[in-house]
Enzyme design. Structure first.
Site, PDB file in Angstrom:
ATOM      1  N   HIS A 184      28.468  -0.276  35.665  1.00 37.73           N
ATOM      2  CA  HIS A 184      28.485  -1.731  35.807  1.00 37.73           C
ATOM      3  C   HIS A 184      27.513  -2.451  34.898  1.00 37.73           C
ATOM      4  O   HIS A 184      27.503  -3.685  34.857  1.00 37.73           O
ATOM      5  CB  HIS A 184      28.207  -2.135  37.261  1.00 37.73           C
ATOM      6  CG  HIS A 184      26.761  -1.979  37.641  1.00 37.73           C
ATOM      7  ND1 HIS A 184      26.211  -0.763  37.946  1.00 37.73           N
ATOM      8  CD2 HIS A 184      25.761  -2.876  37.753  1.00 37.73           C
ATOM      9  CE1 HIS A 184      24.927  -0.918  38.226  1.00 37.73           C
ATOM     10  NE2 HIS A 184      24.619  -2.197  38.114  1.00 37.73           N
TER      11      HIS A 184
HETATM   12  C1  UD1 Z   1      23.659  -7.186  39.849  1.00 35.58           C
HETATM   13  C2  UD1 Z   1      22.205  -6.944  39.409  1.00 35.58           C
HETATM   14  C3  UD1 Z   1      22.040  -5.486  38.985  1.00 35.58           C
HETATM   15  C4  UD1 Z   1      22.538  -4.529  40.053  1.00 35.58           C
HETATM   16  C5  UD1 Z   1      23.967  -4.903  40.402  1.00 35.58           C
HETATM   17  C6  UD1 Z   1      24.537  -4.012  41.466  1.00 35.58           C
HETATM   18  C7  UD1 Z   1      21.002  -8.808  38.353  1.00 35.58           C
HETATM   19  C8  UD1 Z   1      20.520  -9.349  37.071  1.00 35.58           C
HETATM   20  N1  UD1 Z   1      21.858  -7.765  38.277  1.00 35.58           N
HETATM   21  O1  UD1 Z   1      24.480  -7.016  38.711  1.00 35.58           O
HETATM   22  O2  UD1 Z   1      20.681  -5.227  38.732  1.00 35.58           O
HETATM   23  O3  UD1 Z   1      22.460  -3.224  39.574  1.00 35.58           O
HETATM   24  O4  UD1 Z   1      23.982  -6.258  40.860  1.00 35.58           O
HETATM   25  O5  UD1 Z   1      25.859  -4.367  41.712  1.00 35.58           O
HETATM   26  O6  UD1 Z   1      20.631  -9.302  39.384  1.00 35.58           O
HETATM   27  N2  UD1 Z   1      31.161 -10.279  41.552  1.00 35.58           N
HETATM   28  C9  UD1 Z   1      32.159 -10.269  42.463  1.00 35.58           C
HETATM   29  N3  UD1 Z   1      31.833 -10.158  43.785  1.00 35.58           N
HETATM   30  C10 UD1 Z   1      30.565 -10.045  44.217  1.00 35.58           C
HETATM   31  C11 UD1 Z   1      29.543 -10.072  43.250  1.00 35.58           C
HETATM   32  C12 UD1 Z   1      29.848 -10.169  41.936  1.00 35.58           C
HETATM   33  O7  UD1 Z   1      33.336 -10.354  42.133  1.00 35.58           O
HETATM   34  O8  UD1 Z   1      30.337  -9.932  45.432  1.00 35.58           O
HETATM   35  C13 UD1 Z   1      31.516 -10.375  40.120  1.00 35.58           C
HETATM   36  C14 UD1 Z   1      31.411 -11.754  39.576  1.00 35.58           C
HETATM   37  O9  UD1 Z   1      32.441 -11.936  38.665  1.00 35.58           O
HETATM   38  C15 UD1 Z   1      30.108 -11.761  38.827  1.00 35.58           C
HETATM   39  C16 UD1 Z   1      29.998 -10.329  38.357  1.00 35.58           C
HETATM   40  O10 UD1 Z   1      30.625  -9.546  39.391  1.00 35.58           O
HETATM   41  O11 UD1 Z   1      30.067 -12.695  37.823  1.00 35.58           O
HETATM   42  C17 UD1 Z   1      28.597  -9.840  38.175  1.00 35.58           C
HETATM   43  O12 UD1 Z   1      27.825 -10.079  39.341  1.00 35.58           O
HETATM   44  P1  UD1 Z   1      26.233 -10.367  39.223  1.00 35.58           P
HETATM   45  O13 UD1 Z   1      25.636 -10.442  40.573  1.00 35.58           O
HETATM   46  O14 UD1 Z   1      26.006 -11.482  38.291  1.00 35.58           O
HETATM   47  O15 UD1 Z   1      25.694  -9.095  38.486  1.00 35.58           O
HETATM   48  P2  UD1 Z   1      25.989  -7.557  38.706  1.00 35.58           P
HETATM   49  O16 UD1 Z   1      26.631  -7.023  37.499  1.00 35.58           O
HETATM   50  O17 UD1 Z   1      26.633  -7.262  40.032  1.00 35.58           O
END
Ligand code: UD1
Length: 364
Positions: free
Chosen positions: A205
């Site tokens: 991820h």
């Molecule tokens: C975040 C953390 C990372 C951790 C990871 C675990 C930061 C900078 N990054 O990254 O350290 O390892 O979580 O998962 O805080 N999304 C969904 N549903 C959700 C959450 C996210 O669909 O419940 C999608 C959204 O499109 C979003 C993307 O995933 O834009 C990324 O989510 P985000 O929380 O920004 O970062 P992660 O890659 O999950």
């Protein structure tokens, strides 16, 4: 002692579960839980509350996804109001996600003591958003709980006073120990058609692996190559799912042939897969630690790690994201190549107890 515990994203839930459970044992601690809502899908959030027996959050901030700046700012604004209302004696943050930094910063500005659990980890790679979060969170924290001796050195070099640092072990391992029994009962392998067969577990991820389509495609091809030798189970993070969907020509999912994909799994099912995997290929931080504890070989698809003890003592190999290296690393494991490994000091399932003991001592 009034404590506000903070969670936001998936890896936080595993870390807070043993801590909240430990705090609940002491009548002199009033512990509440704030969920920022950085992760919000059922399978990225709620399922962990069920699987890990975490009490329902007292306050949910519903910040959701956005750019780093907007997400961090939204958490800060919403959390500031919580602190104004709650006026706790201590804020506890865990890990290195945006919510960790945002809440630590807000508490520090209000002169409320901050405890950071899993302090001092450094990849020395500031292109990782988490590295920036770690550095800054540690600078504004008053109590820094570390999982390994290298973290103490990192903090001392950054000018943190030794008296603030406490080597307590790893709450991630506490969490694993707590969920093991439940995981033994999971039927996830049957559901995924893996029963009785050797398989490797994959998670991906990191933006550095999945956001660039060329790189992602190469990694998927390498994994597919490995899948010619054993089954591959791949629970797909929403960020990665979105990127795979937008890969050109991925409708034919050529890169994914032979790989068993699932949506993200809950804690119990995921742990069941992990405990039974022949080896793991991942870019996760927590999985590097869990595989070391379970003595399962781990190939980390990154150029560095903030958890070097998993390499020096544990089962982790930093393999990068070059396809030939990935396939070569997997082949070595399949050929039975193993090294002597050890479980790091204090990774014994009792870190939360040590943390709460320090908190009670400090605040008495
Ligand atoms: C975040 C953390 C990372 C951790 C990871 C675990 C930061 C900078 N990054 O990254 O350290 O390892 O979580 O998962 O805080 N999304 C969904 N549903 C959700 C959450 C996210 O669909 O419940 C999608 C959204 O499109 C979003 C993307 O995933 O834009 C990324 O989510 P985000 O929380 O920004 O970062 P992660 O890659 O999950």
């Amino acid at each position: 002692m009034k404590v506000v515990n903070v969670v936001g994203a998936r890896p936080n839930f595993m870390k807070i579960a043993p801590l909240v459970a430990e705090m609940q044992k002491f009548p002199d601690i009033h512990a509440s839980l704030v969920h920022t809502g950085q992760h919000y899908d059922f399978e990225m959030s709620q399922v962990f509350f069920q699987d890990l027996d975490i009490p329902k959050p007292d306050i949910y901030l519903a910040v959701g996804s956005a750019s780093h700046a907007v997400q961090t700012a939204n958490v800060m604004t919403a959390f500031d109001k919580v602190l104004e209302q709650e006026r706790p004696d201590l804020v506890v943050v865990v890990g290195d996600v945006n919510s960790t930094l945002a809440c630590a910063l807000v508490a520090a500005k209000r002169c409320i003591p901050v405890a950071h659990v899993e302090a001092g980890l450094r990849s020395f790679d500031r292109t990782m958003p988490e590295e920036v979060n770690r550095l800054l969170t540690d600078q504004v924290s008053d109590l820094l709980f570390v999982t390994s001796a290298d973290a103490i050195d990192n903090l001392l070099k950054e000018g943190i006073a030794r008296s603030k640092i406490h080597f307590v072990g790893n709450v991630m391992i506490d969490s694993l120990c707590r969920s093991r029994e439940k995981a033994l009962k999971s039927d996830v392998r049957e559901r995924m058609g893996l029963n009785g067969q050797p398989f490797a577990l994959v998670t991906l991820h990191r933006p550095s692996n999945v956001d660039d389509p060329v790189r992602l495609r190469k990694i998927l091809e390498a994994i597919r190559e490995v899948s010619r030798h054993l089954k591959i189970a791949f629970p797909v993070h929403p960020r990665t799912a979105e990127r795979i969907r937008s890969l050109e020509g991925s409708n034919s999912t050529r890169e994914l042939d032979g790989i068993i994909l699932t949506p993200p799994l809950g804690r119990v099912d995921f742990l069941s897969l992990l405990m039974n995997a022949a080896f793991v290929m991942t870019d996760s931080g927590g999985l590097q630690e869990e595989t070391t504890y379970l003595r399962i070989p781990c190939l980390t698809l990154r150029e560095n790690t903030e958890r070097p003890v998993t390499v020096t003592l544990g089962t982790n190999t930093i393999i990068g994201n070059d396809p030939a290296q990935i396939v070569g690393g997997a082949m070595k494991i399949l050929d039975g190549e193993r090294r002597q490994t050890e479980i790091p000091e204090l990774w014994d399932g009792h870190a939360a107890e040590r943390i709460v003991e320090v908190l009670r001592r400090e605040f008495r």
